[in-house]
Scaffold this motif. Structure first.
Motif, PDB file in Angstrom:
ATOM      1  N   LYS A  64      13.739 -37.489  -8.663  1.00 35.49           N
ATOM      2  CA  LYS A  64      13.501 -38.204  -9.926  1.00 35.49           C
ATOM      3  C   LYS A  64      12.204 -38.982  -9.888  1.00 35.49           C
ATOM      4  O   LYS A  64      11.861 -39.578  -8.874  1.00 35.49           O
ATOM      5  CB  LYS A  64      14.656 -39.182 -10.189  1.00 35.49           C
ATOM      6  CG  LYS A  64      16.009 -38.517 -10.389  1.00 35.49           C
ATOM      7  CD  LYS A  64      17.082 -39.588 -10.520  1.00 35.49           C
ATOM      8  CE  LYS A  64      18.470 -38.986 -10.354  1.00 35.49           C
ATOM      9  NZ  LYS A  64      19.469 -40.021 -10.048  1.00 35.49           N
ATOM     10  N   GLN A  76      16.866 -31.828 -13.923  1.00 39.62           N
ATOM     11  CA  GLN A  76      16.020 -30.717 -13.522  1.00 39.62           C
ATOM     12  C   GLN A  76      16.658 -29.398 -13.907  1.00 39.62           C
ATOM     13  O   GLN A  76      17.852 -29.229 -13.790  1.00 39.62           O
ATOM     14  CB  GLN A  76      15.840 -30.734 -12.001  1.00 39.62           C
ATOM     15  CG  GLN A  76      14.706 -31.592 -11.543  1.00 39.62           C
ATOM     16  CD  GLN A  76      14.411 -31.285 -10.098  1.00 39.62           C
ATOM     17  OE1 GLN A  76      15.245 -30.711  -9.412  1.00 39.62           O
ATOM     18  NE2 GLN A  76      13.239 -31.674  -9.634  1.00 39.62           N
ATOM     19  N   GLN A 134      13.275 -25.055 -11.928  1.00 37.29           N
ATOM     20  CA  GLN A 134      12.449 -26.070 -11.271  1.00 37.29           C
ATOM     21  C   GLN A 134      12.889 -26.279  -9.831  1.00 37.29           C
ATOM     22  O   GLN A 134      12.069 -26.358  -8.929  1.00 37.29           O
ATOM     23  CB  GLN A 134      12.535 -27.397 -12.030  1.00 37.29           C
ATOM     24  CG  GLN A 134      11.648 -27.446 -13.263  1.00 37.29           C
ATOM     25  CD  GLN A 134      11.834 -28.725 -14.026  1.00 37.29           C
ATOM     26  OE1 GLN A 134      12.948 -29.229 -14.188  1.00 37.29           O
ATOM     27  NE2 GLN A 134      10.728 -29.282 -14.518  1.00 37.29           N
ATOM     28  N   ARG A 135      14.198 -26.384  -9.663  1.00 32.95           N
ATOM     29  CA  ARG A 135      14.708 -26.599  -8.306  1.00 32.95           C
ATOM     30  C   ARG A 135      14.367 -25.425  -7.408  1.00 32.95           C
ATOM     31  O   ARG A 135      13.985 -25.594  -6.269  1.00 32.95           O
ATOM     32  CB  ARG A 135      16.226 -26.819  -8.338  1.00 32.95           C
ATOM     33  CG  ARG A 135      16.626 -28.286  -8.404  1.00 32.95           C
ATOM     34  CD  ARG A 135      18.094 -28.457  -8.058  1.00 32.95           C
ATOM     35  NE  ARG A 135      18.958 -27.660  -8.919  1.00 32.95           N
ATOM     36  CZ  ARG A 135      19.401 -28.081 -10.096  1.00 32.95           C
ATOM     37  NH1 ARG A 135      19.064 -29.278 -10.541  1.00 32.95           N
ATOM     38  NH2 ARG A 135      20.191 -27.314 -10.820  1.00 32.95           N
ATOM     39  N   TYR A 185       4.152 -28.644  -9.590  1.00 35.92           N
ATOM     40  CA  TYR A 185       5.472 -29.095  -9.129  1.00 35.92           C
ATOM     41  C   TYR A 185       5.386 -30.292  -8.178  1.00 35.92           C
ATOM     42  O   TYR A 185       6.232 -31.178  -8.210  1.00 35.92           O
ATOM     43  CB  TYR A 185       6.209 -27.943  -8.439  1.00 35.92           C
ATOM     44  CG  TYR A 185       6.612 -26.862  -9.409  1.00 35.92           C
ATOM     45  CD1 TYR A 185       7.745 -27.012 -10.199  1.00 35.92           C
ATOM     46  CD2 TYR A 185       5.849 -25.716  -9.561  1.00 35.92           C
ATOM     47  CE1 TYR A 185       8.113 -26.041 -11.109  1.00 35.92           C
ATOM     48  CE2 TYR A 185       6.209 -24.732 -10.461  1.00 35.92           C
ATOM     49  CZ  TYR A 185       7.341 -24.904 -11.234  1.00 35.92           C
ATOM     50  OH  TYR A 185       7.704 -23.942 -12.131  1.00 35.92           O
TER      51      TYR A 185
END
Lengths: 231, 231
Positions: free
Chosen positions: A19, A29, A33-34, A75
């Motif tokens: 975060k 998320q 993205q993860r 990212y």
DNA sequence: GTCTATATATTGATAGAC
DNA sequence: GTCTATCAATATATAGAC
């Protein structure tokens, strides 16, 4: 006792670390993205563990991750943040075996499984070991505070357990600090100095069996002579 | 047995390494040239041992050596040459204690002084230890051949000596390779992971005495239980 | 031998089109 | 979200004056 496959979290770190610190809106998320972050961290572990923080380049990491440099920086805006994520995740996982030493357990059993888990981790997660070793060689600028507080506290606690065992006459009196250092050193050696180990053992003994041999040798080294009755 | 000050060559390397490979005219080095090179190598050891080859910069080395970058490059035209000089000099010195293990000596005495010399070297020459560790973490690209030939040969030779001792019933049977690895790992740990060791020991036990404590612990760890009679 | 100046490549990071 | 283009800083190494 044969080596088993250890179950261990991959380097992910607490979700909290993801975060934004400002958290104007604590947005969840997406799965993608993860996953992308996962790929980046995996690639970064490869490069950082080999070259250290300064020696590693974003270019190398991006290539290993199969994406462009700007895309990677989308990212993780800074190189340092990738590194820190890896370090905190690693430290957490790396110390788990030590945390599990139980004062109520049988001393020899507890120490034996500690040694076994440590050598399993060197076998299964050599890059994490090297990442940490690299940081240590540099003087640990990014983890020194953790070492002096969390790590020292944890070790002190386990040292007290071991001293309790000695006071109770359950094991022979020895220096618990240097015993822990020696277990760390010997087990992690098989990850950090892997090239050397394999070069010296040669092709006849340098195969996967080397971890079995090491485990057997180390268990005997540290545990034999620890029981008062044996003498 | 207390630790003594070890006598060891500073990182200099064979004189042969200095001569130009072409050697159109094998010109003798002036005293000043040698001294300057010495200063540079000393500074380079500092930087390379901390940052590794890629992480180190000529700027850092030049500043540590107290000279300008072009001036440094006048003595060592390439960064890689400084590094290689340090590595060969280090390897030579680093393996001296192992070479001295004597098949005709008393096994326990021989092993005890080996352990003692190794821990003395970690105390007195931690940067050399870290330089080598850094190279290992990177996969040893610049020394792999030396490891597979010279080092393996040397270790094999000493392993045979130890196996001879076991066959003769002079010491208990154990795995000589992993014993040597463990001696390397534990002794060098006090140089390579110095930050961690001092952080964990704290100010009460983290002073210079830590090497004495380590030596005492390690001698006991490796030698106790090695004599057949004791059992 | 030592310096300033500079060539050339690579670095971490950003801008802005799509 | 991903790309090309690019910036400013830093990297190794060289040129040439002194």
């Amino acid at each position: 006792m044969p080596l088993i496959k250890v179950k261990m979290l991959e380097a992910e770190g607490g979700q909290g670390a993801v975060k934004p610190t400002g958290r104007k809106r604590a947005r969840a998320q997406t799965r993608i993205q993860r996953e992308k972050q996962e790929v980046i961290l995996e690639a970064a572990l490869d490069v950082f563990s080999r070259e250290g923080f300064r020696g590693a380049t974003i270019d190398q990491i991006a290539e290993a991750a199969g994406m462009s440099k700007p895309n990677l920086l989308y990212y993780f805006p800074r190189k340092e943040e990738i590194y820190k994520r890896l370090m905190t995740a690693m430290l957490d996982v790396w110390l788990a075996p030590l945390r599990e030493i139980d004062s109520d357990g049988d001393p020899v059993t507890e120490l034996r499984s500690y040694i076994r888990r440590k050598i399993e981790m060197s076998r299964d997660y050599p890059r994490q070991s090297r990442l940490f070793a690299n940081e240590m060689l540099q003087g640990g600028p990014r983890v020194l505070d953790v070492l002096e507080t969390d790590l020292k506290g944890l070790v002190d606690e386990k040292v007290q357990i071991m001293e309790g065992w000695m006071d109770a006459g359950k094991i022979v009196r020895t220096d618990p600090y240097h015993m822990i250092f020696s277990i760390w050193a010997t087990t992690q050696h098989y990850a950090d100095f892997d090239v050397q180990v394999r070069a010296v053992l040669g092709k006849d003994r340098g195969g996967e069996g080397r971890f079995e041999d090491a485990a057997r040798y180390l268990e005997n080294l540290f545990l034999h002579g620890l029981l008062p009755k044996e003498r």
